[in-house]
Design a protein around this motif. Sequence first.
Motif, PDB file in Angstrom:
ATOM      1  N   ALA A  95       0.814  -1.218   0.000  1.00 61.06           N
ATOM      2  CA  ALA A  95       0.000   0.000   0.000  1.00 61.06           C
ATOM      3  C   ALA A  95       0.843   1.262   0.000  1.00 61.06           C
ATOM      4  CB  ALA A  95      -0.943   0.002   1.200  1.00 61.06           C
ATOM      5  N   VAL A  96       1.976   1.252   0.699  1.00 61.87           N
ATOM      6  CA  VAL A  96       2.771   2.478   0.805  1.00 61.87           C
ATOM      7  C   VAL A  96       3.751   2.644  -0.351  1.00 61.87           C
ATOM      8  CG1 VAL A  96       2.550   2.471   3.304  1.00 61.87           C
ATOM      9  CG2 VAL A  96       4.562   1.425   2.263  1.00 61.87           C
ATOM     10  N   GLY A  97       3.966   1.612  -1.144  1.00 58.75           N
ATOM     11  CA  GLY A  97       4.859   1.746  -2.287  1.00 58.75           C
ATOM     12  C   GLY A  97       6.297   1.988  -1.866  1.00 58.75           C
ATOM     13  N   ASP A  98       7.019   2.684  -2.694  1.00 58.22           N
ATOM     14  CA  ASP A  98       8.452   2.883  -2.450  1.00 58.22           C
ATOM     15  C   ASP A  98       8.792   4.296  -1.983  1.00 58.22           C
ATOM     16  OD1 ASP A  98       9.197   0.272  -3.123  1.00 58.22           O
ATOM     17  OD2 ASP A  98       9.165   0.744  -5.260  1.00 58.22           O
ATOM     18  N   VAL A  99       7.827   5.000  -1.392  1.00 59.05           N
ATOM     19  CA  VAL A  99       8.112   6.345  -0.903  1.00 59.05           C
ATOM     20  C   VAL A  99       9.119   6.271   0.244  1.00 59.05           C
ATOM     21  CG1 VAL A  99       5.873   7.241  -1.604  1.00 59.05           C
ATOM     22  CG2 VAL A  99       6.156   6.300   0.688  1.00 59.05           C
ATOM     23  N   ALA A 100       9.932   7.293   0.376  1.00 55.89           N
ATOM     24  CA  ALA A 100      10.979   7.302   1.396  1.00 55.89           C
ATOM     25  C   ALA A 100      10.456   7.717   2.764  1.00 55.89           C
ATOM     26  CB  ALA A 100      12.117   8.236   0.972  1.00 55.89           C
ATOM     27  N   VAL A 101       9.384   8.513   2.779  1.00 55.81           N
ATOM     28  CA  VAL A 101       8.829   9.022   4.034  1.00 55.81           C
ATOM     29  C   VAL A 101       7.316   8.840   4.005  1.00 55.81           C
ATOM     30  CG1 VAL A 101       8.554  11.021   5.532  1.00 55.81           C
ATOM     31  CG2 VAL A 101      10.674  10.730   4.233  1.00 55.81           C
ATOM     32  N   LEU A 102       6.780   8.232   5.044  1.00 54.88           N
ATOM     33  CA  LEU A 102       5.338   8.031   5.138  1.00 54.88           C
ATOM     34  C   LEU A 102       4.677   9.199   5.850  1.00 54.88           C
ATOM     35  CD1 LEU A 102       5.156   4.287   6.291  1.00 54.88           C
ATOM     36  CD2 LEU A 102       5.289   5.192   3.951  1.00 54.88           C
ATOM     37  N   GLY A 103       3.582   9.656   5.290  1.00 51.93           N
ATOM     38  CA  GLY A 103       2.756  10.655   5.955  1.00 51.93           C
ATOM     39  C   GLY A 103       1.531   9.990   6.552  1.00 51.93           C
ATOM     40  N   ALA A 104       0.649  10.790   7.107  1.00 54.71           N
ATOM     41  CA  ALA A 104      -0.548  10.271   7.755  1.00 54.71           C
ATOM     42  C   ALA A 104      -1.419   9.488   6.785  1.00 54.71           C
ATOM     43  CB  ALA A 104      -1.346  11.423   8.359  1.00 54.71           C
ATOM     44  N   ALA A 105      -1.551   9.983   5.557  1.00 59.17           N
ATOM     45  CA  ALA A 105      -2.389   9.290   4.578  1.00 59.17           C
ATOM     46  C   ALA A 105      -1.831   7.914   4.255  1.00 59.17           C
ATOM     47  CB  ALA A 105      -2.499  10.124   3.298  1.00 59.17           C
ATOM     48  N   GLU A 106      -0.508   7.817   4.130  1.00 54.88           N
ATOM     49  CA  GLU A 106       0.106   6.522   3.827  1.00 54.88           C
ATOM     50  C   GLU A 106      -0.045   5.544   4.993  1.00 54.88           C
ATOM     51  OE1 GLU A 106       1.733   9.424   1.074  1.00 54.88           O
ATOM     52  OE2 GLU A 106       1.685   9.417   3.268  1.00 54.88           O
ATOM     53  N   VAL A 107       0.087   6.054   6.220  1.00 51.74           N
ATOM     54  CA  VAL A 107      -0.067   5.184   7.391  1.00 51.74           C
ATOM     55  C   VAL A 107      -1.495   4.664   7.486  1.00 51.74           C
ATOM     56  CG1 VAL A 107      -0.027   5.122   9.914  1.00 51.74           C
ATOM     57  CG2 VAL A 107       1.841   6.223   8.659  1.00 51.74           C
ATOM     58  N   ALA A 108      -2.462   5.548   7.277  1.00 49.29           N
ATOM     59  CA  ALA A 108      -3.860   5.119   7.307  1.00 49.29           C
ATOM     60  C   ALA A 108      -4.146   4.114   6.195  1.00 49.29           C
ATOM     61  CB  ALA A 108      -4.785   6.330   7.182  1.00 49.29           C
ATOM     62  N   ALA A 109      -3.586   4.363   5.005  1.00 44.81           N
ATOM     63  CA  ALA A 109      -3.770   3.430   3.896  1.00 44.81           C
ATOM     64  C   ALA A 109      -3.142   2.081   4.194  1.00 44.81           C
ATOM     65  CB  ALA A 109      -3.185   4.016   2.618  1.00 44.81           C
ATOM     66  N   ALA A 110      -1.972   2.103   4.833  1.00 45.24           N
ATOM     67  CA  ALA A 110      -1.300   0.857   5.207  1.00 45.24           C
ATOM     68  C   ALA A 110      -2.160   0.047   6.172  1.00 45.24           C
ATOM     69  CB  ALA A 110       0.062   1.154   5.817  1.00 45.24           C
ATOM     70  N   LEU A 111      -2.743   0.718   7.154  1.00 41.40           N
ATOM     71  CA  LEU A 111      -3.608   0.021   8.101  1.00 41.40           C
ATOM     72  C   LEU A 111      -4.841  -0.545   7.404  1.00 41.40           C
ATOM     73  CD1 LEU A 111      -3.454   2.443  11.166  1.00 41.40           C
ATOM     74  CD2 LEU A 111      -2.408   0.185  10.976  1.00 41.40           C
ATOM     75  N   GLY A 112      -5.402   0.229   6.482  1.00 42.06           N
ATOM     76  CA  GLY A 112      -6.562  -0.255   5.749  1.00 42.06           C
ATOM     77  C   GLY A 112      -6.244  -1.488   4.913  1.00 42.06           C
ATOM     78  N   SER A 113      -5.106  -1.472   4.253  1.00 44.29           N
ATOM     79  CA  SER A 113      -4.705  -2.626   3.455  1.00 44.29           C
ATOM     80  C   SER A 113      -4.378  -3.822   4.341  1.00 44.29           C
ATOM     81  CB  SER A 113      -3.496  -2.267   2.588  1.00 44.29           C
ATOM     82  OG  SER A 113      -3.857  -1.329   1.593  1.00 44.29           O
ATOM     83  N   ALA A 114      -3.797  -3.555   5.511  1.00 42.08           N
ATOM     84  CA  ALA A 114      -3.528  -4.637   6.457  1.00 42.08           C
ATOM     85  C   ALA A 114      -4.822  -5.334   6.857  1.00 42.08           C
ATOM     86  CB  ALA A 114      -2.816  -4.086   7.690  1.00 42.08           C
ATOM     87  N   LEU A 115      -5.850  -4.550   7.153  1.00 40.46           N
ATOM     88  CA  LEU A 115      -7.148  -5.122   7.497  1.00 40.46           C
ATOM     89  C   LEU A 115      -7.700  -5.958   6.346  1.00 40.46           C
ATOM     90  CD1 LEU A 115      -9.713  -5.458   9.191  1.00 40.46           C
ATOM     91  CD2 LEU A 115     -10.464  -3.205   8.339  1.00 40.46           C
ATOM     92  N   GLU A 116      -7.611  -5.431   5.135  1.00 40.17           N
ATOM     93  CA  GLU A 116      -8.097  -6.184   3.978  1.00 40.17           C
ATOM     94  C   GLU A 116      -7.378  -7.527   3.853  1.00 40.17           C
ATOM     95  OE1 GLU A 116      -7.522  -3.594   0.687  1.00 40.17           O
ATOM     96  OE2 GLU A 116      -9.099  -2.196   1.306  1.00 40.17           O
ATOM     97  N   GLY A 117      -6.076  -7.522   4.124  1.00 40.57           N
ATOM     98  CA  GLY A 117      -5.318  -8.759   4.055  1.00 40.57           C
ATOM     99  C   GLY A 117      -5.752  -9.762   5.109  1.00 40.57           C
TER     100      GLY A 117
END
Length: 210
Positions: A95-117
Amino acid sequence: MVCTAESVAAALRSVAAVVAAHRDELVRLDREIGDGDHGENLRRGFDALVSRLDDGALPASPSAVLRLAATTLISTVGGTAGPLYGTALLRASTAVGDVAVLGAAEVAAALGSALEGVVARGKAEVGDKTMVDALTPAVAAASSVAATGGGVAEVLEAAAGAADQGAGSTVPLVARKGRASYLGERSAGHVDPGARSTALILRALAEAAR
């Protein structure tokens, strides 16, 4: 908080420490409605992750750190926890891809994708008395805070608080998934160990983000 590969690795070290500190609690909870290995399995998995972080070069991106965590837990954690947490971390990594720094949107997206998994892997839903009961409200809270401009620390704090409440909500439930479901009505009256470990992990991440 600047959420780089280094800070993600540091947060996972904090998770390992929290899991170790609560190992006996998780064992006790799992003995009540399961086979009693949840705490020890998680401790072993996160200890292995810390060893791999110590022994090798730090992965270059947050995504790569999450991927390392996923493969480590899948290969070292027994029972259902390894595949579930491993899948969650793999989905978060993607979900977060290859970005070097995660922001709030990326963290929330990561949690959402984790739940989906987790849902895809375990086929559980809210009310089944599983980690989904903690992770679902955590994702909703995190997404809400991210959407209104909160930072990474605020997103994780909201997720941790909601997960804790979600774990508590499993006490009166009758398990419909996993080994606990074999107990039927006797599974009511106990906290689900997977929901509790989910809450502990998110609390550790929130504390690290401070």
